[in-house]
Design a protein around this motif. Structure first.
Motif, PDB file in Angstrom:
ATOM      1  N   LEU A 194       0.826  -1.211   0.000  1.00 45.73           N
ATOM      2  CA  LEU A 194       0.000   0.000   0.000  1.00 45.73           C
ATOM      3  C   LEU A 194       0.860   1.261   0.000  1.00 45.73           C
ATOM      4  O   LEU A 194       0.546   2.246  -0.669  1.00 45.73           O
ATOM      5  CB  LEU A 194      -0.936   0.000   1.217  1.00 45.73           C
ATOM      6  N   LYS A 195       1.979   1.203   0.748  1.00 44.50           N
ATOM      7  CA  LYS A 195       2.890   2.363   0.798  1.00 44.50           C
ATOM      8  C   LYS A 195       3.559   2.573  -0.567  1.00 44.50           C
ATOM      9  O   LYS A 195       3.702   3.698  -1.044  1.00 44.50           O
ATOM     10  CB  LYS A 195       3.947   2.168   1.891  1.00 44.50           C
ATOM     11  N   SER A 196       3.939   1.454  -1.219  1.00 48.78           N
ATOM     12  CA  SER A 196       4.624   1.572  -2.524  1.00 48.78           C
ATOM     13  C   SER A 196       3.688   2.147  -3.588  1.00 48.78           C
ATOM     14  O   SER A 196       4.141   2.788  -4.528  1.00 48.78           O
ATOM     15  CB  SER A 196       5.158   0.209  -2.966  1.00 48.78           C
ATOM     16  N   LYS A 197       2.383   1.915  -3.417  1.00 50.04           N
ATOM     17  CA  LYS A 197       1.416   2.438  -4.392  1.00 50.04           C
ATOM     18  C   LYS A 197       0.882   3.816  -4.005  1.00 50.04           C
ATOM     19  O   LYS A 197       0.011   4.359  -4.688  1.00 50.04           O
ATOM     20  CB  LYS A 197       0.258   1.453  -4.550  1.00 50.04           C
ATOM     21  N   GLY A 198       1.369   4.369  -2.881  1.00 51.80           N
ATOM     22  CA  GLY A 198       0.974   5.725  -2.491  1.00 51.80           C
ATOM     23  C   GLY A 198      -0.421   5.820  -1.915  1.00 51.80           C
ATOM     24  O   GLY A 198      -1.010   6.905  -1.891  1.00 51.80           O
ATOM     25  N   ILE A 199      -0.977   4.689  -1.434  1.00 51.65           N
ATOM     26  CA  ILE A 199      -2.334   4.711  -0.857  1.00 51.65           C
ATOM     27  C   ILE A 199      -2.270   5.130   0.616  1.00 51.65           C
ATOM     28  O   ILE A 199      -3.145   5.834   1.111  1.00 51.65           O
ATOM     29  CB  ILE A 199      -3.012   3.327  -1.028  1.00 51.65           C
ATOM     30  N   ILE A 200      -1.220   4.682   1.326  1.00 55.97           N
ATOM     31  CA  ILE A 200      -1.000   5.117   2.711  1.00 55.97           C
ATOM     32  C   ILE A 200       0.443   5.608   2.852  1.00 55.97           C
ATOM     33  O   ILE A 200       1.286   5.347   1.980  1.00 55.97           O
ATOM     34  CB  ILE A 200      -1.271   3.972   3.726  1.00 55.97           C
ATOM     35  N   TYR A 201       0.731   6.325   3.941  1.00 58.73           N
ATOM     36  CA  TYR A 201       2.109   6.724   4.219  1.00 58.73           C
ATOM     37  C   TYR A 201       2.344   6.678   5.719  1.00 58.73           C
ATOM     38  O   TYR A 201       1.412   6.491   6.518  1.00 58.73           O
ATOM     39  CB  TYR A 201       2.412   8.106   3.646  1.00 58.73           C
ATOM     40  N   GLU A 202       3.611   6.830   6.131  1.00 60.43           N
ATOM     41  CA  GLU A 202       4.007   6.707   7.537  1.00 60.43           C
ATOM     42  C   GLU A 202       4.583   8.049   8.003  1.00 60.43           C
ATOM     43  O   GLU A 202       5.777   8.316   7.833  1.00 60.43           O
ATOM     44  CB  GLU A 202       5.062   5.588   7.668  1.00 60.43           C
ATOM     45  N   PRO A 203       3.727   8.938   8.585  1.00 57.68           N
ATOM     46  CA  PRO A 203       4.220  10.266   8.976  1.00 57.68           C
ATOM     47  C   PRO A 203       5.233  10.205  10.110  1.00 57.68           C
ATOM     48  O   PRO A 203       6.227  10.917  10.117  1.00 57.68           O
ATOM     49  CB  PRO A 203       2.945  11.006   9.395  1.00 57.68           C
ATOM     50  N   THR A 204       4.994   9.348  11.084  1.00 55.32           N
ATOM     51  CA  THR A 204       5.964   9.142  12.178  1.00 55.32           C
ATOM     52  C   THR A 204       6.144   7.647  12.373  1.00 55.32           C
ATOM     53  O   THR A 204       5.271   6.851  12.032  1.00 55.32           O
ATOM     54  CB  THR A 204       5.470   9.765  13.503  1.00 55.32           C
ATOM     55  N   ASN A 205       7.257   7.260  12.929  1.00 56.14           N
ATOM     56  CA  ASN A 205       7.617   5.853  13.057  1.00 56.14           C
ATOM     57  C   ASN A 205       6.565   5.080  13.850  1.00 56.14           C
ATOM     58  O   ASN A 205       6.221   5.451  14.974  1.00 56.14           O
ATOM     59  CB  ASN A 205       8.986   5.753  13.742  1.00 56.14           C
ATOM     60  N   GLY A 206       6.061   4.016  13.248  1.00 54.45           N
ATOM     61  CA  GLY A 206       5.095   3.166  13.937  1.00 54.45           C
ATOM     62  C   GLY A 206       3.658   3.596  13.768  1.00 54.45           C
ATOM     63  O   GLY A 206       2.749   2.962  14.307  1.00 54.45           O
ATOM     64  N   TYR A 207       3.418   4.695  13.022  1.00 56.23           N
ATOM     65  CA  TYR A 207       2.050   5.186  12.793  1.00 56.23           C
ATOM     66  C   TYR A 207       1.792   5.302  11.286  1.00 56.23           C
ATOM     67  O   TYR A 207       2.686   5.665  10.529  1.00 56.23           O
ATOM     68  CB  TYR A 207       1.834   6.554  13.466  1.00 56.23           C
TER      69      TYR A 207
END
Length: 667
Positions: free
Chosen positions: A649-662
């Motif tokens: 999901l991250k590689s496709k730009g659907i979600i991202y990780e603003p801070t570590n673990g979230y």
């Protein structure tokens, strides 16, 4: 001796030959002159007319060909003063390229080969015009075929020895060089194929393409390389005959044909051919059956709108190391007469398709690769997964359209790759895991996986009874150095050649009904919105090809219901091996073709949904650990699966990780 008793010269003999035997042909060519410049003579006709003249052509080709050109001018029935090229075909003196050594220099010979590369067309001065620097008189001088400019040695007017070439006033001829390689079926193991330089002139230029299988007739000549000082042989081409690119050019005697037809009537012919395919390897019946059908191939169809439907069957074998994949590929490459074997580790994209290489004069030309050289045959690619991703992309067009489009170094070309591809690959992590999608385990992109008609998975599972039989089989082969064939390899390859050459089976109404019912019934399981797609039209086309090959194997001109059932059974075996989704207990074609299966897509969508809910609960950021716990407890997903889905999901730009673990969904 009276003038009537004088022995006839070559010129006299050719004048008589053209005035009698070839009178109509001479008229026909002269009527089309200068659009048509060549008169083709059958060597057998010349030999029947005058055996001595035919022998002299072999020994002194330049002298005889010059006499034949003068003879046409002398009789010239249409008074066109035409300079025709006299070309000879069906030469009995066909010599393998490896035997064209110094003793044949200056002789007229014929040789078979595959065109590896062709250089660009260039002009060559045929008759040079020179101006004497002393008296300014102009003189003509014939030029050698080597391309070096030779000026007159002495001016007849003033005795001067210095001349200035007048390039614009000189007479030119088109010339092109090409390179030909020995036919692959003529090579013994480990032998490097011999290559020969070809020189084409006038209307022969632009007649050859890389990958063409041809018989070249011409004079073997030699020239001295300026850079090295060594001599190099080349064929000065007189005639080109494109050989029909069938599965093989094996000469089948009447006795062979009788044996083949008798063998085809055997009720157990299917089993015999399967058992004779890679007999040194025990087991893998379905794989061997598929390979046997691949060797026969389906029926190629040319539609009215110009569309071509391939008949070649592509097979991918995925399996644990040490189970004999490479051995199977090697066997097929030896059995199929026109076959190329290559390994993914040592193969580049250019090596598979075509390479742009510099010619002797610094220009660019194409050199055919494995898929082009394997045209109308088989190409075995071992360790397909080890190829670099940019090189694998060369396979896309070659597998489906069966052509290779080249745009390199200013060269735009389309080459044929009408071959059946048998490929082998190892699982990414050493051993195959039946519960993971095939795309996760093989380092191959979905577009390539989807182009294989059949994908087999071979697992190495310990089993006392099977292991004992395998050990006995291997020990027996090592002890006796023999393999039991139900059909001898030589007869089998003749059988395949006969079938491919003479049998083009057509689907019957019964076979059509069986295939239609299978396709509709399997597809009906995927009608609901939530259900995975079990099979696509691509698999139906693969089954049709397999059914045609099954009919061809029995030398039948019609595809019957039993052939359709056999093809369906093979396809179902592969689908169960590769396409079974344990989460939904169904077959999902997306697993077979390397895309994300329906069950995984549902899980990924559920993860996104849970992340959105957690964002509301945790002030905009969803904790990764909480997400894992929910997916494991409520949706029975493993932590590893959750992590891999989040990465996707991250590689496709659907979600991202603003801070570590979230985590956070992209708005």
């Amino acid at each position: 001796m009276s003038s009537n008793d004088k022995p006839k010269t070559s010129l006299d003999k050719f004048e008589e030959f053209f005035s009698t035997t070839y009178k109509d042909d001479v008229f026909e060519v002269l009527e089309k002159y200068p659009d048509e410049k060549s008169l083709v003579i059958d060597y057998n006709n010349l030999e029947m007319f005058d055996p001595d003249l035919a022998d002299l052509l072999i020994d002194k080709p330049e002298e005889v060909i010059t006499a034949s050109q003068k003879a046409v001018k002398n009789i010239d029935p249409l008074m066109k003063d035409a300079v025709l090229n006299i070309r000879f075909k069906n030469l009995t003196n066909v010599i393998p390229l490896s035997d064209l050594l110094s003793k044949y220099i200056g002789k007229f010979v014929a040789a078979d080969g595959i065109v590896r590369k062709t250089d660009e067309i260039r002009p060559r001065i045929e008759v040079g015009m020179f101006e004497c620097r002393g008296c300014a008189r102009q003189w003509e001088q014939e030029q050698p075929a080597t391309g070096n400019i030779v000026s007159p040695s002495l001016c007849p007017e003033c005795g001067g020895r210095s001349f200035k070439p007048l390039l614009d006033d000189s007479k030119y001829i088109d010339t092109q060089s090409a390179r030909m390689q020995e036919p692959l079926e003529n090579l013994s193991g480990g032998t490097e194929p011999k290559q020969m330089l070809l020189v084409l002139e006038d209307d022969l230029v632009d007649c050859l393409n890389p990958g063409d299988k041809v018989r070249i007739t011409g004079t073997l000549k030699t020239f001295r390389e300026e850079r090295t000082g060594r001599f190099k042989n080349y064929l000065y081409v007189n005639h080109i005959e494109h050989l029909v690119q069938e599965f093989e050019e094996l000469k089948l005697s009447e006795e062979d044909e009788e044996k083949i037809i008798e063998l085809s009537k055997d009720p157990h012919i299917h089993d015999k051919i399967i058992n004779s395919t890679a007999p040194s390897i025990r087991g893998y019946r379905e794989v061997k059956e598929a390979i046997a059908l691949q060797l026969f191939g389906g029926a190629v169809k040319e539609l009215e709108d110009g569309t071509r439907l391939r008949g070649d069957i592509h097979i991918l074998i995925v399996g644990d190391p040490g189970i004999g994949k490479s051995q199977i590929l090697k066997y097929v490459s030896k059995l199929a007469p026109r076959s190329v074997y290559t390994s993914g580790k040592g193969t580049s994209g250019a090596g598979l398709t075509a390479a742009a290489v510099r010619d002797e004069l610094g220009g660019w030309s194409l050199e055919a690769g494995a898929l082009v050289l394997g045209d109308q045959g088989n190409v075995c690619v071992d360790e397909l997964d080890k190829m670099r991703s940019e090189d694998r992309s060369a396979l896309h067009e070659a597998l489906e359209q069966q052509t290779v489009s080249i745009a390199k170094a200013g060269i735009m070309a389309t080459l044929n790759t009408r071959c059946a591809v048998l490929a082998a690959a190892n699982p990414k992590f050493g051993r195959f895991d039946r519960y993971k999608a095939i795309a996760e385990q093989i380092d191959l992109p979905a577009p390539i996986l989807s182009r294989f008609d059949l994908t087999f998975v071979i697992e190495d599972k310990p089993n006392v009874e099977n292991d004992r039989k395998l050990a006995q089989h291997i020990l027996k082969i090592h002890q006796n150095n023999t393999v039991n064939y139900e059909i001898e390899p030589e007869l089998l390859r003749k059988y395949i050649a006969y079938a491919r050459r003479n049998v083009q089976p057509v689907l019957t109404d019964e076979a059509n009904k069986v295939l239609e019912e299978f396709y509709v019934s399997v597809r009906s399981g995927g009608i609901e919105d939530e259900a995975p797609v079990p099979i696509t039209a691509r698999q139906l086309e693969a089954i049709i090809r397999l059914a045609e090959a099954s009919a061809k194997l029995q030398l039948k001109d019609k595809v019957e219901a039993e052939d359709a059932h056999r093809a369906i059974r093979l396809q179902q075996t592969c689908l169960r091996q590769v396409g079974y989704d344990p989460d939904t207990d169904t077959i999902d074609i997306d697993r077979v073709e390397g895309r994300t299966p329906k069950s995984d897509r549902d899980k990924i969508n559920k993860i996104v949904e849970v992340i959105v809910n957690l964002q509301e609960e945790y002030n905009g950021n969803a904790p990764m650990e909480t997400l894992k716990n929910i997916m494991v407890d409520e949706y029975d997903m493993s932590e590893e699966k959750v992590e891999s889905s989040v990465r996707q999901l991250k590689s496709k730009g659907i979600i991202y990780e603003p801070t570590n673990g979230y985590l956070r969904r992209v708005d």
